[in-house]
Scaffold this active site. Structure first.
Site, mmCIF file in Angstrom:
data_model
loop_
_atom_site.group_PDB
_atom_site.id
_atom_site.type_symbol
_atom_site.label_atom_id
_atom_site.label_comp_id
_atom_site.label_asym_id
_atom_site.label_seq_id
_atom_site.Cartn_x
_atom_site.Cartn_y
_atom_site.Cartn_z
ATOM 1 N N HIS A 175 51.908 37.049 57.480
ATOM 2 C CA HIS A 175 51.299 37.684 56.318
ATOM 3 C C HIS A 175 52.148 38.925 56.026
ATOM 4 C CE1 HIS A 175 48.591 38.930 53.336
ATOM 5 N NE2 HIS A 175 47.459 39.037 54.013
ATOM 6 N N ARG B 267 40.434 40.031 48.343
ATOM 7 C CA ARG B 267 41.169 41.301 48.334
ATOM 8 C C ARG B 267 42.673 41.115 48.154
ATOM 9 N NH1 ARG B 267 39.973 45.048 52.650
ATOM 10 N NH2 ARG B 267 37.804 44.509 52.356
ATOM 11 N N THR B 268 43.271 40.152 48.853
ATOM 12 C CA THR B 268 44.719 39.971 48.710
ATOM 13 C C THR B 268 45.061 39.483 47.305
ATOM 14 O OG1 THR B 268 44.909 39.463 51.057
ATOM 15 C CG2 THR B 268 46.744 38.811 49.668
ATOM 16 N N LYS C 286 41.228 17.036 43.752
ATOM 17 C CA LYS C 286 41.298 15.687 43.174
ATOM 18 C C LYS C 286 42.339 14.847 43.891
ATOM 19 C CE LYS C 286 40.203 17.682 38.691
ATOM 20 N NZ LYS C 286 40.880 18.214 37.493
ATOM 21 N N ARG D 175 49.001 31.536 49.179
ATOM 22 C CA ARG D 175 48.227 31.588 50.413
ATOM 23 C C ARG D 175 47.808 30.165 50.748
ATOM 24 N NH1 ARG D 175 43.788 35.412 52.723
ATOM 25 N NH2 ARG D 175 45.676 36.639 52.811
#
Lengths: 189, 312
Positions: free
Chosen positions: B136, B58-59, B86, B108
Site C-alpha cells: 500500500h 477513506r483511501t 456480471k 485497489r
C-alpha cells in the site's frame, strides 16, 4: 564593464547598470503607491526572487516601509503543465500575507513570451483578490505571445528569438545575451 | 529522478531518491490545501480512474480529492457497480477502461499483484492503492511524510509498528520505506500474526508490546480485523486489547515526544485506547491531511511526461 561569465556572451547590463535600473524602478513604485497603499512584492521563482528582495531593500531605504515580500512558483500553472511537465521540481510559493485589497507587484527577471506572467497572475489570484497586480521586470526582451506588458522595466532590449538572455543577480549583477545577433532571422516567423 | 516513474506499484522497487522526491513534492501540495483556492489547474484535461475492487471510503476519497485539487477529471468505479459482478474478467475490465484513454488508474484489489497485471495492459500510469497482503505504497508515503513533518527527519528514528503484521500491506510498505530512509523499524504482534520471514526487511521483531514501544520515537498501531477472531488467530478482542493495546501507561514507555499513528479505521478500545487516539501525541488526523497532499504529488509526478518546452 563586467566581463561575461560565459564565453561568447555579450554583457548588456553590469552591476552598476542593474543597480541604477532597480533604483529607478523602486522610485517609480514608491511614486505610484504612497504610504497608505498596502503593497507587496512577489518574486516569480526563481529569477524574480533576488530582484524582489533588492527592490524591497531599496524601497525600505527610501523610507517606503511596510512593503511585504513573497514568492510564487508557477510550475503548477504552466499552460503546458499537463503535457510537457518539466523536471518536476516544484518550488514552494510563499505568500504569507493576505493579498485581499493589496497592490501586488510581480517581480521577474526577464519578460519574454508573457506565459510565465500569465501563470503567475493565476497563481496569485488563487490566494485571494488583490486590489491590483502590476509587473516589474529587469529586462523586457519582446516577442510577446500574450497581451501582457510590464509596469516597471529596467531595460527594453531588442533580441532575436534565438538568443538567450541570462540574468545573474548575485554576486555582482549582470545581464548578458547569448546566441546569434539581433538581426538574425527568427525561427518562428 | 533519473526518468519519470511510470507507475507506483510498490515501495519495494522505489529507490530512496524517488521516495524523497515524492515527499518533497507533497510539501508543495500540502501548502495548496491551506490556501483560499485549494485547487491548481495542473492536470486539467487529464482523467484519473479510481478502480476499487475492495471497499475503502477513506483511501478512495483521498485520491478523489487529490485528483480534483489538481483539476483532473476523476471517475470512481467500485466493485459493486462494475461488471465484475456480471463475470467480466480483470483483463476485459482493463481493456474496456483503456479504450476510454485514462491517464492514471488507481487500483485497489484483494489479489496481490493485480495492479502489476493492470500496468502491463494499459498505457495509463497505474497507482497501487492496496493489493491483497502485498503493498500500500501511498499509505507508506503519507506515513513517512507525517513523521518527517513531526520530527524533521526519518533517519535513525525508532518506529514501532504493532498489529496484524502478517496480514498488513501497510506494515510491509512502511517497513520497506522507513528502513530504506534509515529509520530503525520494530514490528510487534502476537506470534500468530507475525510472518516468519519478517527479518528480511531489516526490522526488529517483537511479540510483546512493552519492549517494542520502549524508547520509540513513533508508535504506529494497526487495525485488528474481526475475521482474525473467527480464524482463531487471537483469543478475543479483550485479550488482545489487554496485551497489545496502546494505552497511556504503555505509551509512557516510549520517548516523551513520541508520536502516535494509526492508518485507520480504528478499533477504539482494541488496538488503541480512545484517550491515546485523541491525545496530544496523536497525529492520526495529520495522516489523513497528509494523504491528500501525498496523493496529489503521486498523481502529479506520474502524469508527468518527459520533455520540457521552453517558457520564459
Amino acid at each position: 564593464m563586467t566581463t561575461a561569465s560565459t564565453p561568447g556572451a555579450r554583457v548588456v547590463m553590469d552591476e552598476a547598470a542593474v543597480a541604477a535600473a532597480l533604483r529607478r524602478m523602486a522610485g517609480e513604485i514608491a511614486a505610484r503607491h504612497g504610504d497608505g497603499v498596502p503593497l507587496a512584492l512577489v518574486g516569480v521563482r526563481r529569477g524574480g526572487i533576488p530582484l524582489a528582495a533588492r527592490l524591497h531593500a531599496l524601497l525600505d531605504a527610501a523610507g517606503r516601509g511596510g512593503v511585504l515580500v513573497g514568492t510564487v512558483d508557477i510550475t503548477l500553472y504552466r499552460d503546458d503543465a499537463a503535457t510537457a511537465l518539466p523536471n518536476p521540481q516544484i518550488g514552494r510559493s510563499e505568500i504569507p500575507f493576505e493579498v485581499e485589497g493589496r497592490v501586488v507587484v510581480l517581480v521577474d527577471d526577464v519578460l519574454y513570451t508573457g506565459r510565465t506572467t500569465r501563470a503567475a497572475l493565476d497563481a496569485v489570484m488563487d490566494y485571494g483578490r488583490p486590489r491590483a497586480i502590476e509587473l516589474a521586470v529587469l529586462v523586457d526582451r519582446g516577442h510577446r505571445e500574450l497581451p501582457i506588458q510590464a509596469d516597471y522595466v529596467g531595460l527594453r532590449l531588442a533580441t532575436s528569438r534565438r538568443e538567450r538572455v541570462e540574468v545573474r543577480v548575485e554576486p555582482g549583477a549582470v545581464v548578458e545575451v547569448l546566441g546569434p545577433a539581433e538581426n538574425a532571422p527568427s525561427d518562428e516567423g | 529522478m533519473t526518468g519519470p516513474v511510470r507507475h507506483l506499484l510498490g515501495i519495494e522497487d522505489l529507490p530512496a531518491r524517488d521516495i524523497v522526491q515524492f515527499l518533497d513534492t507533497a510539501e508543495v501540495f500540502f501548502g495548496v490545501s491551506t490556501r483560499r483556492v485549494r485547487k491548481v489547474p495542473t492536470l486539467r484535461g487529464k482523467t484519473v480512474i479510481n478502480l476499487f475492487f475492495e471497499a475503502s471510503t477513506r483511501t478512495r476519497t483521498s485520491f478523489e480529492i487529490a485528483g480534483k485539487r489538481l483539476s483532473a477529471d476523476v471517475v470512481n468505479i467500485s466493485v459493486s457497480t462494475s461488471s465484475v459482478s456480471k463475470g467480466e474478467t480483470l483483463l476485459d475490465t482493463v481493456k474496456t477502461l483503456e479504450a476510454m484513454h485514462p491517464d492514471v488508474i488507481v487500483v485497489r484489489h484483494a489479489a496481490s499483484g493485480a495492479p502489476h497485471f493492470i500496468a502491463r495492459h494499459t498505457r495509463a500510469a497505474v497507482v497501487n492503492a492496496g493489493d491483497g497482503l502485498h503493498e500500500h505504497p501511498t499509505q507508506a508515503l503519507l506515513d513517512a511524510f507525517t513523521i518527517r513533518r513531526a520530527k524533521g527527519h526519518l533517519a535513525d528514528l525508532v518506529v514501532t509498528i504493532s498489529g496484524d503484521i502478517a496480514h498488513s500491506r501497510v506494515a510491509r510498505s512502511n517497513a520497506l520505506l522507513l528502513t530504506r530512509l534509515g529509520a530503525k523499524v520494530r514490528v510487534c504482534a502476537p506470534r500468530t500474526l507475525l510472518p516468519v520471514d519478517m527479518e528480511q526487511y531489516g526490522v526488529e521483531v517483537f511479540d510483546s508490546l512493552g519492549p517494542a514501544v520502549e524508547g520509540a520515537d513513533v508508535v504506529m498501531m494497526l487495525r485488528i480485523q474481526h475475521e482474525r477472531l473467527t480464524e482463531a488467530l487471537i483469543p478475543s478482542t479483550r485479550e488482545y486489547a489487554r496485551t497489545f493495546g496502546l494505552n497511556r501507561a504503555m505509551l509512557a514507555r516510549a520517548k516523551p515526544d513520541a508520536i502516535v499513528m494509526h492508518p485507520g479505521p480504528m478499533n477504539r478500545g482494541v488496538e488503541i485506547d480512545a484517550d491515546v487516539a485523541d491525545g496530544p501525541r496523536s497525529v492520526i488526523l495529520d495522516q489523513v491531511e497528509a494523504g491528500v497532499a501525498v496523493r496529489m504529488a503521486v498523481l502529479y509526478l506520474l502524469a508527468a511526461e518527459a520533455g520540457q518546452s521552453p517558457l520564459s
